[in-house]
Write an enzyme that holds these catalytic residues in place. Sequence first.
Site, PDB file in Angstrom:
ATOM      1  N   HIS A  94      36.326  76.785   0.041  1.00 23.42           N
ATOM      2  CA  HIS A  94      37.389  77.773   0.285  1.00 23.42           C
ATOM      3  C   HIS A  94      37.379  78.088   1.780  1.00 23.42           C
ATOM      4  O   HIS A  94      36.307  78.097   2.402  1.00 23.42           O
ATOM      5  CB  HIS A  94      37.109  79.097  -0.444  1.00 23.42           C
ATOM      6  N   CYS A 103      34.279  87.203  -0.844  1.00 22.62           N
ATOM      7  CA  CYS A 103      34.730  86.790  -2.190  1.00 22.62           C
ATOM      8  C   CYS A 103      34.722  87.921  -3.197  1.00 22.62           C
ATOM      9  O   CYS A 103      35.448  87.875  -4.183  1.00 22.62           O
ATOM     10  CB  CYS A 103      33.794  85.742  -2.770  1.00 22.62           C
TER      11      CYS A 103
END
Length: 299
Positions: free
Chosen positions: A197, A293
Amino acid sequence: MRPFVIQSRAELAGLDLAALPARAEPQRVLMCTPEHFDVVDVKNPHMAGHIGHIDRPRAAAQWRELAATFRRLGHEVATIAGQPGLEDMVFAANQVLPGIGGDGRPYVVPSHMRHERRRGEVPHYRAWFAAQGYAIRELSADAGFFEGQGDAIWHPGRQLLWGGHGPRTSPRAYDELAALLRVPVIELRLVQPGYYHLDTCFCALSPAAALVYPAAFDGESLAMLRAVFPLVIEVPEGEASHGFACNALCLDGRTVVLQRGAVRTVAALRAAGFEVAEVETGEFLKSGGSVFCLKVMVY
Ligand code: ARG
């Protein structure tokens, strides 16, 4: 060139950053309660070897420490309840991309998660945001995969998106997002599986400074990052990979919250004038996630 999507320095040269509309930064934090957090499969390389090895009480304590840190720094923390069978729902950065329209109304774009096991998380977040009065803006079924703020990160204070793609999000999603939101998207190609990511290798600290792990990007992408941010703080390999130092959150352009132990990154941040709040997220690192996150900023 595809409308609004920027893929090279040549295309970037045509973008006048100062002329882009300003974007209000959300000030509240949304976190998802961790009681159902687990590692049950290997969705990214960090998860290998950790199936069934989550210490839940320790994870819960780390989650509470992180929430307390956000509160101590002056940010309200709202929660959404984790659900049984949705072991990654605690990673609140992934299920939607929140933004704010020119009319001042906040919206979310729900994600199209790559892993089947994560798709059930999205309706819970969609419902939470709808109940808060957010408009829901949908990508089409042809958009490919899109994983929210894991890959799509706002430039601080501007209507401009940084869009990571490769392991998770499909480039097609950014064609649609740019048109749907009417914002330019600077695409960044992620070239290493461990940096699956964008938020594992990039953190926008302020309009002028970013944390970057350079080797996670192809050459053109790295050049575009360097062209936009006058200060690129390079995170060393070990601090980026095991320490997740790029998965940080900068609050109010001043205080950087990040996983404990990234000695060189912390020194570089302090030298650049940032304050640092170190937290322990070790149980979540086993799933390939840390500070950035574990939350989504909301209006
Ligand atoms: N285990 C999760 C996954 O692989 C971790 C997600 C972490 N979130 C993030 N924004 N990087 O999907």
